[in-house]
Design a protein around this motif. Structure first.
Motif, mmCIF file in Angstrom:
data_model
loop_
_atom_site.group_PDB
_atom_site.id
_atom_site.type_symbol
_atom_site.label_atom_id
_atom_site.label_comp_id
_atom_site.label_asym_id
_atom_site.label_seq_id
_atom_site.Cartn_x
_atom_site.Cartn_y
_atom_site.Cartn_z
ATOM 1 N N ALA A 143 -2.787 2.927 -3.730
ATOM 2 C CA ALA A 143 -3.702 3.595 -2.797
ATOM 3 C C ALA A 143 -5.153 3.368 -3.198
ATOM 4 N N ARG A 157 -2.172 -5.540 -6.715
ATOM 5 C CA ARG A 157 -1.454 -4.294 -7.007
ATOM 6 C C ARG A 157 -0.109 -4.529 -7.681
ATOM 7 N N SER A 176 -6.228 -3.343 6.799
ATOM 8 C CA SER A 176 -5.646 -3.453 5.465
ATOM 9 C C SER A 176 -4.962 -4.816 5.323
ATOM 10 N N SER A 218 3.191 3.714 9.705
ATOM 11 C CA SER A 218 1.912 3.675 10.416
ATOM 12 C C SER A 218 0.844 3.209 9.431
ATOM 13 N N LEU A 219 0.284 2.007 9.683
ATOM 14 C CA LEU A 219 -0.616 1.379 8.710
ATOM 15 C C LEU A 219 -2.017 1.224 9.287
ATOM 16 N N THR A 220 -3.005 1.527 8.456
ATOM 17 C CA THR A 220 -4.392 1.489 8.904
ATOM 18 C C THR A 220 -4.827 0.062 9.263
ATOM 19 N N MET A 242 0.840 -1.194 0.000
ATOM 20 C CA MET A 242 0.000 0.000 0.000
ATOM 21 C C MET A 242 0.879 1.249 0.000
ATOM 22 N N THR A 243 0.316 2.322 -0.543
ATOM 23 C CA THR A 243 1.001 3.621 -0.563
ATOM 24 C C THR A 243 0.990 4.230 0.826
ATOM 25 N N ILE A 244 2.121 4.773 1.239
ATOM 26 C CA ILE A 244 2.179 5.449 2.543
ATOM 27 C C ILE A 244 2.978 6.757 2.450
ATOM 28 N N SER A 245 2.655 7.643 3.399
ATOM 29 C CA SER A 245 3.507 8.820 3.587
ATOM 30 C C SER A 245 4.052 8.828 5.015
ATOM 31 N N SER A 246 3.575 7.888 5.841
ATOM 32 C CA SER A 246 3.954 7.861 7.262
ATOM 33 C C SER A 246 5.255 7.094 7.469
ATOM 34 N N HIS A 252 -4.690 3.192 13.623
ATOM 35 C CA HIS A 252 -3.544 2.646 12.888
ATOM 36 C C HIS A 252 -2.710 1.709 13.777
ATOM 37 N N PHE A 292 3.955 14.665 -1.796
ATOM 38 C CA PHE A 292 2.506 14.750 -1.606
ATOM 39 C C PHE A 292 2.226 15.963 -0.728
ATOM 40 N N ARG A 349 -8.340 0.884 -3.693
ATOM 41 C CA ARG A 349 -8.827 -0.372 -3.108
ATOM 42 C C ARG A 349 -9.015 -1.460 -4.160
#
Ligand code: FMN
Length: 174
Positions: free
Chosen positions: A92, A98, A63, A58-60, A40-44, A134, A154, A94
């Motif tokens: 990112a 991927r 997921s 930090s992942l939701t 998955m795409t992250i910025s954290s 998260h 971003f 759903r």
């Protein structure tokens, strides 16, 4: 332009406020229990410690990637270049496989990573904590590599790129 009055944080206010913090963009990846690549795409993504080398993501909750990292105890990170906005959008969105049809490499321990990224890091989970909605994973970096290039950024819900002003000195490489 003046700032409005303070207000209590709603999820959308959090998105808008924290969206004012410009970040890089990465894909966190793992293998699920069937051995299928997921990510998955992250910025954290944060560098926590240099020696020993430890990062955090930090992942939701809920997921597939979060579950795969939890179950496998390992994850990889691909830091995306400005030419990889389509990859960021794909990871990112759903649903779907991927990694299917996407050029990808493997780390030493076999985790999938996005080809042509600016950097790859392979990690084993050092520790993890549920914080709000998260799960934060700290990763011991076991291997890494990087190349020069322009990073995907971003800001405020939009993708862009880092403008390199081409100074010869690199004073903030601390
Ligand atoms: C630029 C960008 C940064 C993101 N950063 C995060 C992040 O740090 N953590 C997270 O859980 N989701 C983040 N997301 C959202 C996930 O990529 C998105 O919800 C994804 O669909 C989650 O994977 P899933 O569909 O397998 O649950 C980000 C999305 C974008 C576009």
């Amino acid at each position: 332009m003046t700032l409005p009055a303070f207000s209590r944080p709603t999820p959308s206010d959090m998105r808008r406020s924290m969206g004012r913090f410009t970040t890089g963009v990465a894909v966190v990846s793992a293998e699920d229990s069937d051995g299928e690549p997921c990510g998955m795409t992250i910025s954290s993504l944060t560098s926590v410690s240099l020696d020993p080398a430890i990062i955090l993501v930090s992942l939701t909750h809920g997921s597939r990637t979060t579950e795969a990292v939890e179950a496998g105890g390992r994850f990889a990170v691909s830091i995306l270049s400005s030419r990889q906005e389509a990859v960021a959008r794909r990871f990112a969105t759903r649903g779907g496989a991927r990694f299917e049809g996407l050029p990808c490499d493997r780390t030493a321990c076999g985790l999938p990573v996005v080809a042509d990224a600016l950097a790859h890091l392979e990690c084993t989970v050092h520790s993890a904590h549920d914080i709000g909605d998260h799960r934060v994973f700290y990763g011991d970096v076991s291997e890494l590599r990087w190349r020069d290039g322009t990073g995907l950024v971003f800001y405020s819900g939009r993708f862009g790129d880092f403008r390199d002003f081409g100074h010869d000195e690199v004073p903030w490489l601390f």
